[in-house]
Design a protein around this motif. Structure first.
Motif: not given
Length: 214
Positions: A146-165
């Motif tokens: 990723s390009l870090g920052g808020l992209n990492l947060l979005a990917l984390y929420l998708q991987d852990r909670h199923g919320i689309r990035a």
């Protein structure tokens, strides 16, 4: 007596899907391609005084408000997010992300040395720039980067909670664009909102859990 084999198609659940990981060469080519394409999209936004969301949007705000180079601001803003990446996403993704951030920071200063745009519509720049950025992000995401920052947060929420990035990113992006209204002309703001929607729709449609297994 000859008995023909059944031609009834197997259900998707009955078909074993083997994950084939990317090779090192494939990762290197993909990460360079993704960052190169995203950097060109960033250049188009800079040329038209448009903005975008995410960490790149925050870097644009610093660039317009304080005159800090986009690449420098983008690199520094990403530093606090590496802890989240290290704890939740794994060392390999942290390394890939760090390399991508550094590469994008270099490429954003490299493109203007080879391409000069005398005039471009803010709406066209926002549309094309965000489309290119969206395509670049998809390439990076599919290679576990990723390009870090808020992209990492979005990917984390998708991987852990199923919320689309893409949905998470879209909400954050709109907030950042609204915060830039004091620094950017209104035509560019309107164009930027449309561009951010396009970017995140591309990600939401093309980067879903279990859709891409490599």
């Amino acid at each position: 007596m000859h008995t023909s084999a059944s031609t009834t198609p197997l259900s998707p659940a009955a078909v074993a899907v083997e994950r084939v990981p990317h090779s090192l060469q494939e990762d290197l080519v993909a990460l360079f391609t993704g960052c190169f394409v995203i950097a060109f999209g960033v250049m188009l936004l800079q040329q038209s005084q448009a903005v975008t969301g995410g960490t790149a949007g925050l870097a644009f705000l610093l660039h317009y408000a304080l005159g800090v180079k986009f690449g420098v601001a983008f690199f520094l803003l990403n530093l606090p997010f590496y802890y989240l990446a290290w704890r939740r996403m794994g060392r390999a993704m942290v390394f890939k992300t760090f390399c991508c951030v550094a590469l994008l920071s270099v490429c954003t200063d490299l493109h203007p040395r080879f391409v000069s745009i005398a005039q471009i519509s803010p709406f066209y720049a926002a549309l094309l720039g965000n489309m290119l950025m969206g395509l670049g992000f998809i390439v990076l995401f599919r290679h576990k980067a990723s390009l870090g920052g808020l992209n990492l947060l979005a990917l984390y929420l998708q991987d852990r909670h199923g919320i689309r990035a893409g949905h998470v990113q879209m909400a954050i992006d709109l907030l950042i664009i609204l915060a830039s209204t004091a620094l950017v002309p209104w035509p560019s703001i309107v164009a930027s909102v449309g561009g951010a929607i396009v970017l995140n729709l591309l990600i939401a449609m093309n980067h879903r859990p279990n859709r891409y297994l490599a």
